[in-house]
Scaffold this motif. Structure first.
Motif, PDB file in Angstrom:
ATOM      1  N   ASN A 271       0.812  -1.236   0.000  1.00  0.00           N
ATOM      2  CA  ASN A 271       0.000   0.000   0.000  1.00  0.00           C
ATOM      3  C   ASN A 271       0.838   1.277   0.000  1.00  0.00           C
ATOM      4  N   LYS A 304      -8.414   9.186   1.698  1.00  0.00           N
ATOM      5  CA  LYS A 304      -8.036   7.867   2.221  1.00  0.00           C
ATOM      6  C   LYS A 304      -6.634   7.930   2.821  1.00  0.00           C
ATOM      7  N   SER A 307      -6.922   9.921   6.029  1.00  0.00           N
ATOM      8  CA  SER A 307      -7.554   9.146   7.116  1.00  0.00           C
ATOM      9  C   SER A 307      -6.608   8.080   7.650  1.00  0.00           C
ATOM     10  N   MET A 308      -5.807   7.511   6.745  1.00  0.00           N
ATOM     11  CA  MET A 308      -4.872   6.481   7.191  1.00  0.00           C
ATOM     12  C   MET A 308      -3.765   7.108   8.049  1.00  0.00           C
ATOM     13  N   ALA A 313      -8.401   5.498   9.657  1.00  0.00           N
ATOM     14  CA  ALA A 313      -8.637   4.318   8.813  1.00  0.00           C
ATOM     15  C   ALA A 313      -7.442   3.385   8.877  1.00  0.00           C
ATOM     16  N   SER A 314      -7.716   2.124   8.555  1.00  0.00           N
ATOM     17  CA  SER A 314      -6.613   1.154   8.527  1.00  0.00           C
ATOM     18  C   SER A 314      -5.878   1.307   7.185  1.00  0.00           C
ATOM     19  N   PRO A 315      -4.588   0.903   7.103  1.00  0.00           N
ATOM     20  CA  PRO A 315      -3.857   1.023   5.826  1.00  0.00           C
ATOM     21  C   PRO A 315      -4.571   0.317   4.670  1.00  0.00           C
TER      22      PRO A 315
END
Ligand code: FAD
Length: 624
Positions: A271, A304, A307-308, A313-315
């Motif tokens: 990611n 995204k 947020s990560m 948020a999760s990765p």
């Protein structure tokens, strides 16, 4: 343009700088810019200006001018644009390092080590950077994509072209008064080309000329030096314009190849390496999908990453970028190819079928012809092409010649039936919908998908507002209630903040929805997710009515009461969205809907909301 509205007035600035729409709404098909016109297609309709489906309409603006405006916005945010000679030390925070080329990528324990090269005082130098995420936005020939071994899938080498960027005030003034338009498709016995009028008033143009390699080479346009290169281009411009322009100033000449391909993966290296824009997809420039799709990629990705990095948020949320955006790129690729083929129907109707030209070219390229010297191959190719172009002579192409008259009537049919190159695709530009990703898909989605795909893609479909998960939040004008200073109407899209991560829950002022809103606020707090609630009241609701929101949502304060600013004949918000007023929708920071539900159909509000936030943000902990 919708996304640019949120960038510190960027859309308004583009509108104030772009040429007036009457100067670019038409595509014109002619033998030369001063010769007979085969057809003239107007791409704007009255509804394109009435702001019913969007608060803003399309724009025509050169990309290099856009780049300058974007850099100015970044500077206002505290970034500084630096040339290689201005960079000293090793503090890169908020710096835009111009002239740096990515040349290597290595994973490390903490993230990535990225090697770059740059030219400083005539010498190539190298510099390394350490980062946690690398966004490869380095265009159609992306080095980042190649360095991480991601292949492209699709059709290659659809067409080779030379792009000539030039200025001519005289040509601009002539077209401004005689035949204003954006694209001029010119076909005559001496040359074929597409002239893009960027700005008639300033006389700024880009000419696209097809060429066939290896027999024709980019050097053919250049001979020995730049002076001759410019002369060759001026000759071609003369053939296409129809008279000698005395003030032509050629600014740039570049070859490019048209492909229709999408990267097999958008995300790699755990990611950390992510492709956006042309690095991830390259389309024929037919329909204006290329840059628009790239900007939408970035918009999808930005919240995204944010947020990560902030831990909301999760990765794994980065994976949803590929899940959501890759299918859109695949769809837009096929749409662009179809639209490109539609553009080719015009030369085909004139007897210049590009498919035949490509077949001739393939035969000359084949082993059969490879025994001939390259100069002879080139001579043969150009000879065949000039015989083809001879069909465009006035001798053949006139109403009195049976063949010419047949071809002209075929052309008329193509234009009358809207089968030539199109510019606007509202159903795709505004109606694209994510089927899976950072959202809670609804049952029955499959049925909808097959209905949509059964529609022939190029049948220009209107945009139909829809509030299904994955769709863009529909636009409607609303007024804020209780805020005496803000009486001007604004778009539902403006409920979403442009400069911070915030989710939005839209409800009607009814008991069950207030209850769900309170539960949403609680769960959002638990997940550390900023959430705002919007209560949409029918038109004519008084400030007194809306006091109930305060009581119903107590102790939560982050809510806004608005009323529909509808005309008496228009649909209500709920009708527009094809929903009942019992339903609520949760909207993501990128204006796409993540979840929709009936507020009175949930057994356990808190449990359901935990499931929704978990799915959206990639957390496994609350998933059943
Ligand atoms: C003739 C033509 C007409 C078009 N018309 C339209 C249109 O009307 N509407 C539309 O939406 N789209 C249009 N497009 C498509 C549009 O131009 C592209 O989709 C868009 O430019 C892609 O933006 P990008 O930022 O992804 O890539 P690019 O604009 O190609 O930018 C990539 C950047 O990365 C830099 N770079 C390259 N390699 C490296 C490296 N190794 N390291 C660091 N930096 C690197 C480049 O210098 C460049 O600045 C058209 C394209 C063409 C060819």
């Amino acid at each position: 343009m919708e996304l640019f509205r949120k960038l510190d007035g960027l859309a308004e600035e583009i509108q104030s700088l772009e040429p007036p729409v009457d100067l670019w709404r038409r595509f014109i098909y002619c033998t030369s810019l001063s010769g007979p016109v085969f057809g003239s297609v107007d791409h704007m309709k009255p509804q394109d200006f009435d702001k019913t489906v969007s608060p803003i309409s399309v724009a025509h603006f050169s990309q290099y001018k856009l780049m300058n405006l974007l850099l100015q916005r970044l500077e206002k945010l505290g970034f500084s644009v630096c040339s290689p000679s201005e960079i000293e030390g090793s503090i890169w925070d908020r710096k835009i390092l111009m002239g740096h080329e990515c040349i290597s990528i290595h994973p490390t324990n903490e993230g990535l080590k990225v090697g770059t090269s740059y030219l400083k005082e005539g010498k190539m130098e190298e510099r390394e950077f350490h980062c946690s995420i690398l966004v490869g936005s380095d265009g159609a020939r992306s080095t980042v994509r190649k360095l991480v071994d991601i292949d492209m899938k699709g059709e290659r080498n659809l067409q080779r072209l030379v792009s000539v960027h030039f200025l001519s005030k005289d040509l601009g003034q002539y077209l401004l008064h005689e035949r204003p338009g954006m694209l001029f498709f010119i076909f005559n016995p001496d040359a074929i080309g597409v002239l893009v009028a960027h700005d008639l008033d300033q006389g700024e143009f880009v000419l696209q000329i097809p060429y066939y390699s290896p027999q024709q080479k980019i050097e053919d346009f250049s001979f020995k030096d730049t002076f001759n290169l410019i002369q060759v281009c001026e000759q071609i411009i003369l053939k296409l314009v129809g008279w000698k322009l005395v003030d032509v100033q050629v600014l740039d000449i570049k070859p490019w190849v048209m492909h229709a391909e999408v990267a097999e993966k958008y995300v790699s290296h755990n990611n950390r390496v992510i492709l956006v824009g042309d690095a991830a997809h390259r389309f024929p420039p037919a329909g204006g999908f290329g840059m628009n799709t790239g900007i939408q990629d970035a918009h999808n990705l930005a919240w995204k990453i944010s947020s990560m990095l902030s831990g909301i948020a999760s990765p794994s949320i980065i994976q949803t970028y590929e899940m959501e955006r890759r299918p859109i790129a695949i769809y837009n690729t096929s749409l662009s190819v179809e639209n490109f083929r539609a553009a080719m129907s015009v030369p085909a109707a004139l007897g210049l079928d590009p498919a035949i030209a490509n077949s001739v070219h393939r035969v000359i390229n084949s082993s059969l012809c490879s025994i001939f010297p390259p100069s002879l191959q080139k001579f043969a190719l150009e000879g065949i092409f000039s015989i083809g172009r001879a069909q465009l002579s006035e001798l053949i192409l006139n109403e009195n010649n049976p063949l010419g008259s047949l071809r002209l009537s075929r052309l008329k049919k193509i234009f009358d039936e809207g089968k030539s190159l199109q510019l606007q695709f509202p159903a795709e530009d505004l109606g694209f919908c994510y089927k899976e990703g950072a959202l809670v898909a609804e049952c029955g989605e499959k049925r909808w998908e097959s209905e949509a795909s059964s529609v022939h893609k190029r049948d220009l479909r209107p945009y139909i507002p829809c509030a299904k998960p994955g769709c863009r939040l529909p636009h409607m004008l609303i007024n804020a209630l209780k805020e005496s200073s803000a009486k001007a109407s604004f778009s539902t899209l403006d409920l979403i903040s442009g400069d911070k991560i915030e989710f939005l829950l839209i409800i009607a002022p009814i008991k069950g929805s207030y209850r769900l809103a309170r539960a949403s606020m609680m769960v959002a707090k638990e997940f550390d997710v900023p959430l705002k609630v919007c209560i949409i009241w029918p038109k004519g609701s008084s400030d007194k009515n809306v006091n109930s929101s305060e009581k119903e949502l107590e102790p939560w304060k982050n809510f806004i009461d608005v009323e529909e600013a509808v005309k008496p004949t228009s649909k209500s918000w709920w009708e527009l969205c094809q929903m009942s007023s019992n339903e609520v929708i949760l909207v993501r920071p990128d204006e796409h809907i993540a979840w929709r539900t009936e507020s009175n159909g949930i057994a356990d509000d808190l449990l359901e909301l935990k499931r929704v936030f978990s799915l959206m943000l990639g957390h496994g902990k609350f998933l059943l």
